[in-house]
Write an enzyme that holds these catalytic residues in place. Structure first.
Site, short mmCIF file in Angstrom:
data_model
loop_
_atom_site.label_atom_id
_atom_site.label_comp_id
_atom_site.label_asym_id
_atom_site.label_seq_id
_atom_site.Cartn_x
_atom_site.Cartn_y
_atom_site.Cartn_z
N ASP A 153 -63.48 -20.33 -12.38
CA ASP A 153 -62.50 -21.30 -12.49
C ASP A 153 -62.66 -22.63 -13.41
O ASP A 153 -62.82 -23.24 -14.08
CB ASP A 153 -60.97 -21.58 -12.18
CG ASP A 153 -60.31 -22.52 -12.67
OD1 ASP A 153 -59.80 -22.36 -14.10
OD2 ASP A 153 -59.35 -22.64 -11.91
N CYS A 172 -41.14 -9.39 -27.77
CA CYS A 172 -40.53 -10.14 -26.62
C CYS A 172 -41.15 -11.65 -26.89
O CYS A 172 -42.09 -12.06 -27.20
CB CYS A 172 -41.54 -9.70 -25.36
SG CYS A 172 -40.27 -10.80 -23.88
N CYS A 222 -45.89 -25.54 -13.66
CA CYS A 222 -45.16 -24.87 -14.61
C CYS A 222 -45.44 -23.59 -14.04
O CYS A 222 -46.75 -23.01 -14.96
CB CYS A 222 -44.61 -25.43 -16.12
SG CYS A 222 -43.60 -24.84 -16.23
#
Length: 351
Positions: A136, A193, A243
């Site tokens: 990361d 979707c 979120c």
């Protein structure tokens, strides 16, 4: 020789799973030109916001060999953090803050990197090769590499989606000088979707597969350092750190098993449903104590209190007026700004 490499690959996968990884694959140490072009365009459009490090090291990020010339293969690994509870459970609990699932337990940087290092050390012992491990924080395009290694595909929310683990994977990479057989790349199974696009509170997706970080709640609550832009404050609701909405709504999560998640990521009680009144009272020492060992600690007290103030303003709860007023003279500009806004919102919500 080919058989030896295949045996090594199988043994490596077994070792990785012993270390807690649930997804394994190998990609060549190169990225498709279209991936490099997408990164360049994304940066030129300013979609990275304040994340200047992405721009400064774009060349290294655009291809593994630009970061490390000796790289020949990239071993991509995924560790599950699939939640046992509903990520939307606090959506209507306005006096509590919502923290992203990934940040409710131990710091994933430490957990994943430790497992990566042990796996890489084993590989060096077996094959006498050179390796580098990344989680990361380095200029590595983990998501395209994970898709190239067959861990899944980059969904319309831009994160990796796995057929077996849904949207709940931490990614780690081992760059190696070994030329290993590549896995079959992941196939896009998003189809028609649009759930992740439709649910985004701030409409951060300009189109499927394209995210403008400047409008993303995860960016606004974690990376953005100044006052939250006015147009996003109401949409933030009670999100105070990250979120999960676009991840949590993904239909592929029905295949994700909470039991596959690394136990280190089990939520701490004080992070699963923090009361806003407690967060508003935090000073620097209190912040460090509450968020010790959590990835949240890097944001610092000021940003957390700023976020909690936005949530307080959205709560309509008169019990939060006094704690908000106490922050009108805070030493941080963004905190003072958020306190003034929250107080106005709370006042207007009262009968």
């Amino acid at each position: 020789m080919a058989d030896d490499k295949l045996r090594l690959e199988k043994a490596l996968e077994i070792k990785a799973k012993e270390e807690g990884f649930v997804a394994f694959g190998i990609a060549p140490a190169t990225l498709a030109p279209k991936t490099q072009q997408r990164l360049k365009q994304w940066l030129s459009n300013g979609c990275h916001g304040d994340m200047i490090w992405m721009e400064n090291r774009a060349d290294e990020r655009s291809n593994p060999t630009n970061l490390w010339a000796e790289a020949r293969s990239v071993i991509m690994l995924g560790m599950s953090y699939a939640p046992a509870t509903d990520p939307f459970a606090l959506d209507d609990v306005s006096d509590h803050g919502r923290i992203s699932v990934y940040a409710q337990g131990k710091d994933y940087h430490d957990v994943v990197k430790g497992a990566l290092k042990r796996t890489a050390r084993w590989l060096v012992e077996q094959a006498d090769c050179a390796v580098k491990v990344f989680v990361d924080t380095a200029p590595v395009m983990e998501k395209p590499l994970a898709a190239a290694a067959g861990l899944g595909w980059q969904g319309k929310h831009t994160n990796v989606v796995s057929r077996d683990h849904g949207s709940w994977l931490f990614l780690g990479a081992i760059y190696t000088s070994l030329d290993l057989p590549s896995s079959t790349p992941g196939k896009d199974n998003c189809g028609s979707c649009s759930a992740c696009q439709d649910i985004c509170p701030t409409n951060a997706f300009s189109e499927p597969y394209k995210l403008d970080a400047r409008a993303c709640i995860s960016y606004l609550t974690i990376e953005h350092k100044g006052p939250i832009p006015q147009q996003y404050r109401k949409a933030m609701g009670n999100h105070i750190y990250g979120c999960d909405d676009c991840l949590a709504v993904c239909p592929w999560n029905k295949f994700a098993q909470a039991g596959a998640a690394n136990k280190a990521f089990l939520p701490r009680a004080e992070l699963a449903a923090p009361a806003l009144v407690d967060l508003l009272a935090l000073d620097d020492a209190g912040f460090r104590q509450v968020f010790s060992g959590s990835p949240i600690k890097r944001t610092g007290r000021d940003r957390m209190v700023r976020n909690a103030l936005i949530a307080a303003g959205n709560s309509g709860d008169p019990a939060l007026i006094a704690p908000v007023q106490a922050l009108l003279d805070d030493g941080d500009d963004a905190v003072r700004d958020a306190a003034g806004w929250a107080l106005e919102e709370l006042a207007s919500a009262q009968p």
